[in-house]
Scaffold this motif. Sequence first.
Motif, PDB file in Angstrom:
ATOM      1  N   ALA A   1       0.838  -1.209   0.000  1.00  0.00           N
ATOM      2  CA  ALA A   1       0.000   0.000   0.000  1.00  0.00           C
ATOM      3  C   ALA A   1       0.866   1.250   0.000  1.00  0.00           C
ATOM      4  O   ALA A   1       0.596   2.213  -0.730  1.00  0.00           O
ATOM      5  CB  ALA A   1      -0.924  -0.010   1.211  1.00  0.00           C
ATOM      6  N   ALA A   2       1.924   1.251   0.811  1.00  0.00           N
ATOM      7  CA  ALA A   2       2.801   2.415   0.877  1.00  0.00           C
ATOM      8  C   ALA A   2       3.545   2.629  -0.427  1.00  0.00           C
ATOM      9  O   ALA A   2       3.803   3.765  -0.838  1.00  0.00           O
ATOM     10  CB  ALA A   2       3.799   2.248   2.022  1.00  0.00           C
ATOM     11  N   ALA A   3       3.897   1.554  -1.109  1.00  0.00           N
ATOM     12  CA  ALA A   3       4.691   1.658  -2.328  1.00  0.00           C
ATOM     13  C   ALA A   3       3.883   2.145  -3.518  1.00  0.00           C
ATOM     14  O   ALA A   3       4.429   2.791  -4.412  1.00  0.00           O
ATOM     15  CB  ALA A   3       5.313   0.299  -2.653  1.00  0.00           C
ATOM     16  N   VAL A   4       2.583   1.858  -3.539  1.00  0.00           N
ATOM     17  CA  VAL A   4       1.797   2.071  -4.749  1.00  0.00           C
ATOM     18  C   VAL A   4       0.794   3.208  -4.629  1.00  0.00           C
ATOM     19  O   VAL A   4       0.507   3.889  -5.612  1.00  0.00           O
ATOM     20  CB  VAL A   4       1.072   0.755  -5.137  1.00  0.00           C
ATOM     21  CG1 VAL A   4       0.108   0.979  -6.297  1.00  0.00           C
ATOM     22  CG2 VAL A   4       2.083  -0.326  -5.484  1.00  0.00           C
ATOM     23  N   THR A   5       0.250   3.463  -3.436  1.00  0.00           N
ATOM     24  CA  THR A   5      -0.910   4.356  -3.326  1.00  0.00           C
ATOM     25  C   THR A   5      -0.624   5.599  -2.493  1.00  0.00           C
ATOM     26  O   THR A   5       0.318   5.642  -1.707  1.00  0.00           O
ATOM     27  CB  THR A   5      -2.111   3.610  -2.703  1.00  0.00           C
ATOM     28  OG1 THR A   5      -1.833   3.336  -1.325  1.00  0.00           O
ATOM     29  CG2 THR A   5      -2.374   2.313  -3.436  1.00  0.00           C
ATOM     30  N   ARG A   6      -1.494   6.578  -2.661  1.00  0.00           N
ATOM     31  CA  ARG A   6      -1.398   7.823  -1.895  1.00  0.00           C
ATOM     32  C   ARG A   6      -2.494   7.958  -0.853  1.00  0.00           C
ATOM     33  O   ARG A   6      -2.336   8.685   0.111  1.00  0.00           O
ATOM     34  CB  ARG A   6      -1.437   9.019  -2.853  1.00  0.00           C
ATOM     35  CG  ARG A   6      -0.193   9.111  -3.729  1.00  0.00           C
ATOM     36  CD  ARG A   6      -0.255  10.306  -4.677  1.00  0.00           C
ATOM     37  NE  ARG A   6       1.021  10.492  -5.359  1.00  0.00           N
ATOM     38  CZ  ARG A   6       1.367   9.860  -6.476  1.00  0.00           C
ATOM     39  NH1 ARG A   6       0.531   8.998  -7.026  1.00  0.00           N
ATOM     40  NH2 ARG A   6       2.541  10.084  -7.035  1.00  0.00           N
TER      41      ARG A   6
ATOM     42  N   ALA B   1      14.235  -2.296   3.962  1.00  0.00           N
ATOM     43  CA  ALA B   1      13.333  -1.399   3.233  1.00  0.00           C
ATOM     44  C   ALA B   1      11.881  -1.719   3.518  1.00  0.00           C
ATOM     45  O   ALA B   1      11.045  -0.822   3.673  1.00  0.00           O
ATOM     46  CB  ALA B   1      13.614  -1.496   1.731  1.00  0.00           C
ATOM     47  N   ARG B   2      11.569  -2.996   3.608  1.00  0.00           N
ATOM     48  CA  ARG B   2      10.183  -3.397   3.840  1.00  0.00           C
ATOM     49  C   ARG B   2       9.707  -2.930   5.210  1.00  0.00           C
ATOM     50  O   ARG B   2       8.557  -2.525   5.384  1.00  0.00           O
ATOM     51  CB  ARG B   2      10.068  -4.914   3.718  1.00  0.00           C
ATOM     52  CG  ARG B   2       8.648  -5.416   3.601  1.00  0.00           C
ATOM     53  CD  ARG B   2       8.640  -6.872   3.165  1.00  0.00           C
ATOM     54  NE  ARG B   2       7.292  -7.371   3.079  1.00  0.00           N
ATOM     55  CZ  ARG B   2       6.465  -7.137   2.070  1.00  0.00           C
ATOM     56  NH1 ARG B   2       6.879  -6.402   1.060  1.00  0.00           N
ATOM     57  NH2 ARG B   2       5.242  -7.636   2.051  1.00  0.00           N
ATOM     58  N   ALA B   3      10.598  -2.972   6.211  1.00  0.00           N
ATOM     59  CA  ALA B   3      10.227  -2.504   7.542  1.00  0.00           C
ATOM     60  C   ALA B   3       9.930  -1.013   7.541  1.00  0.00           C
ATOM     61  O   ALA B   3       9.168  -0.513   8.370  1.00  0.00           O
ATOM     62  CB  ALA B   3      11.346  -2.816   8.531  1.00  0.00           C
ATOM     63  N   ALA B   4      10.525  -0.285   6.588  1.00  0.00           N
ATOM     64  CA  ALA B   4      10.279   1.159   6.471  1.00  0.00           C
ATOM     65  C   ALA B   4       9.172   1.466   5.471  1.00  0.00           C
ATOM     66  O   ALA B   4       8.975   2.625   5.096  1.00  0.00           O
ATOM     67  CB  ALA B   4      11.568   1.861   6.053  1.00  0.00           C
ATOM     68  N   PHE B   5       8.427   0.417   5.012  1.00  0.00           N
ATOM     69  CA  PHE B   5       7.357   0.574   4.019  1.00  0.00           C
ATOM     70  C   PHE B   5       7.885   1.250   2.753  1.00  0.00           C
ATOM     71  O   PHE B   5       7.230   2.104   2.156  1.00  0.00           O
ATOM     72  CB  PHE B   5       6.178   1.374   4.568  1.00  0.00           C
ATOM     73  CG  PHE B   5       5.667   0.850   5.866  1.00  0.00           C
ATOM     74  CD1 PHE B   5       5.338  -0.479   6.002  1.00  0.00           C
ATOM     75  CD2 PHE B   5       5.519   1.674   6.959  1.00  0.00           C
ATOM     76  CE1 PHE B   5       4.880  -0.979   7.198  1.00  0.00           C
ATOM     77  CE2 PHE B   5       5.060   1.186   8.170  1.00  0.00           C
ATOM     78  CZ  PHE B   5       4.736  -0.137   8.282  1.00  0.00           C
ATOM     79  N   ASP B   6       9.085   0.894   2.323  1.00  0.00           N
ATOM     80  CA  ASP B   6       9.685   1.549   1.163  1.00  0.00           C
ATOM     81  C   ASP B   6      10.354   0.516   0.268  1.00  0.00           C
ATOM     82  O   ASP B   6      11.440   0.737  -0.235  1.00  0.00           O
ATOM     83  CB  ASP B   6      10.709   2.596   1.610  1.00  0.00           C
ATOM     84  CG  ASP B   6      11.114   3.513   0.458  1.00  0.00           C
ATOM     85  OD1 ASP B   6      10.302   3.686  -0.466  1.00  0.00           O
ATOM     86  OD2 ASP B   6      12.238   4.031   0.475  1.00  0.00           O
ATOM     87  N   ALA B   7       9.683  -0.645   0.096  1.00  0.00           N
ATOM     88  CA  ALA B   7      10.300  -1.727  -0.661  1.00  0.00           C
ATOM     89  C   ALA B   7      10.584  -1.338  -2.095  1.00  0.00           C
ATOM     90  O   ALA B   7      11.504  -1.846  -2.713  1.00  0.00           O
ATOM     91  CB  ALA B   7       9.404  -2.969  -0.632  1.00  0.00           C
ATOM     92  N   VAL B   8       9.768  -0.436  -2.662  1.00  0.00           N
ATOM     93  CA  VAL B   8       9.988  -0.053  -4.052  1.00  0.00           C
ATOM     94  C   VAL B   8      10.052   1.456  -4.220  1.00  0.00           C
ATOM     95  O   VAL B   8      10.130   1.957  -5.334  1.00  0.00           O
ATOM     96  CB  VAL B   8       8.876  -0.619  -4.975  1.00  0.00           C
ATOM     97  CG1 VAL B   8       8.836  -2.118  -4.915  1.00  0.00           C
ATOM     98  CG2 VAL B   8       7.526  -0.031  -4.625  1.00  0.00           C
ATOM     99  N   GLY B   9       9.994   2.192  -3.143  1.00  0.00           N
ATOM    100  CA  GLY B   9      10.000   3.659  -3.244  1.00  0.00           C
ATOM    101  C   GLY B   9       8.597   4.206  -3.192  1.00  0.00           C
ATOM    102  O   GLY B   9       7.864   4.177  -4.168  1.00  0.00           O
ATOM    103  N   ALA B  10       8.162   4.645  -2.034  1.00  0.00           N
ATOM    104  CA  ALA B  10       6.792   5.139  -1.878  1.00  0.00           C
ATOM    105  C   ALA B  10       6.593   6.417  -2.660  1.00  0.00           C
ATOM    106  O   ALA B  10       7.512   7.203  -2.839  1.00  0.00           O
ATOM    107  CB  ALA B  10       6.509   5.385  -0.391  1.00  0.00           C
ATOM    108  N   PRO B  11       5.374   6.681  -3.181  1.00  0.00           N
ATOM    109  CA  PRO B  11       5.119   7.889  -3.949  1.00  0.00           C
ATOM    110  C   PRO B  11       5.200   9.130  -3.085  1.00  0.00           C
ATOM    111  O   PRO B  11       4.968   9.073  -1.902  1.00  0.00           O
ATOM    112  CB  PRO B  11       3.693   7.671  -4.464  1.00  0.00           C
ATOM    113  CG  PRO B  11       3.062   6.724  -3.494  1.00  0.00           C
ATOM    114  CD  PRO B  11       4.164   5.848  -3.007  1.00  0.00           C
TER     115      PRO B  11
END
Length: 595
Positions: free
Chosen positions: A222-227, A585-595
């Motif tokens: 959710a953090a990686a894909v949505t706002r 990165a996953r623990a920081a909710f940034d596995a792919v770079g949050a928008p």
Amino acid sequence: MGFDALAEGMSPTATVPPSDLLLCVEALTVVLHRVQGPEVVLRDVSFTVASGEAVALVGETSAGLPELLLTMLGLLPDQLRPRVTGSVRIAGKPLARSAALRNQVGVMFRDDPMLLDPNVRAGRQLARRARRRRDIPGLLASAGLDAKSIDLLAYPHQLSTEQRQRLMLALALARHPALLVLEEPGAGLDAVGRAALLRTIAAIRDRGTTAILLLTADVAAAAAVTRRAAVLHAGRVVETGQTADLLARPAHPLTEAIVNAPVRLTADRGQRLLPVVLERVVSGAARTAASEGCAFRGPCPAGSNRCAQLPPLGPAGLHGGQVACWNVNSPARRPPPPPRWQPLGPSAVAPVLRLDEVSFRFAERPRSLALSGIGLRIGDRETIAIVGSTGAGKSTLLRIAAGLLRPSSGRRAYPSTGLPQMLQPNPLAALPPWRTVGDIVGERISGRGLSNAERVTRIEEALALAQLQPELAAARPADLNQAQAQRVGIARALISPPSLLLCDEPLGLLEGRAAAAVLNLLAGLRRTMRLAMLYATDDLAAARYLADRIIVLEDGKIVEQGPADSIAFNPQSRTGRALRDLAIARAAFDAVGAP
């Protein structure tokens, strides 16, 4: 409630002009008539998605997300006699009543091989869906594929899980939909493949031509894909807001539990992951029984008598969104720290499994080794984690350890008495659907001369070890969710204590609190039953939490091994470093770079 109110209600900080609304779900309530009786699976659910916007609906098992998707598409099974009130509109018109409108919605369902025609090649299925054949290369590129990364002449069963999911994404995009609905994208993939797929979805979002509705239990996705995001529990919306704010400062105790459930790389190995009270995941029965109040009031640390009344959505306070909780400002809303485990005693010297220079090649690929020169010794009461990406050979190694495959060369030995038992990555698929849970669990003690009363007692004791109620013995696999099915597998393995418990990605299809609870269970069984375990995973944080030692596999070879902390924090191999970076990165909710 009108479009203006709905647009504001989702998040006051992100008001959407009615002219920009694409999807509007308003006061949606769904009742299904199951064998046990009527069940309210959705209650007064409202949210909006604007053109080009990305929105997440986050929820655990029994939150109602699958039923929401089927309701939106008009696909609820008739045999459940669904009763639906409220509305689902796209561009202001009822979605389920119009095939033309449904063509504006592309859907990527949760990965299931049966969703693709098993008798039709991948390229042919894509050609059937595409408007023009010349669109196929562009669709493949949008899904992160090309002619080199997928064999379009292959049948679905010949594709890898990642290839199949990306093909389903390409099929969902084939009609150039205005709205792309994604149900648990990346489920069943390893950490590397899941992150790569989410990057592809984020790229689709960034083009701004397709709105995205993500249905997931994975807060990192959710953090990686949505706002914007809404959290559902027991069929109700309990919190809404900007995704980054909601996950950084959750206002509802349930949201906080979901955010804190995934095991971190730095987790205290001597402490439970979650307080026992927060391990409970709501069942369908609890979902119906809680219709007059907050369904989370049982495990909630701040629960009070007032929670017997349904709290309305109101200002969250901790962020700019909304929350349905009477006790959002209560000092008691944070649970007490989880209890500490009893210290582990030293592992015994006597091994329960020994592999000497084991190699293996599949008959259909005789020129390539799936495993090469594997040397492994597991001591009694010791836990070893095997980590690696998809295709590294983890499952093959466990199947050899279980005696299901014979090594092509090398030696396998079980020096102690007893044989290993194995937990499967897809627990529901591993249970015979025609048998009851009691029969499945009791299978390993059949033919031992036990009376019926003695057999029932042993089955109930095994279910209790797996933290399941004895009444579940009468259920069948179709009545279980994935977490319950995995616990049934654990009960079956432990009814006659094995020399070694083999765990092949046992959390792969679980999420949030359900995954943390099963990991807690395995960690506890290590201590109470003094079990030896071989645990295969791509999650380095879970491996470190559970294991004494970690072995890193890459292309069927051991490239690194050592104490759990050493491998987790200072890996020397390429695979070890990649898995460590993903865990951080996953623990920081940034596995792919949050928008």
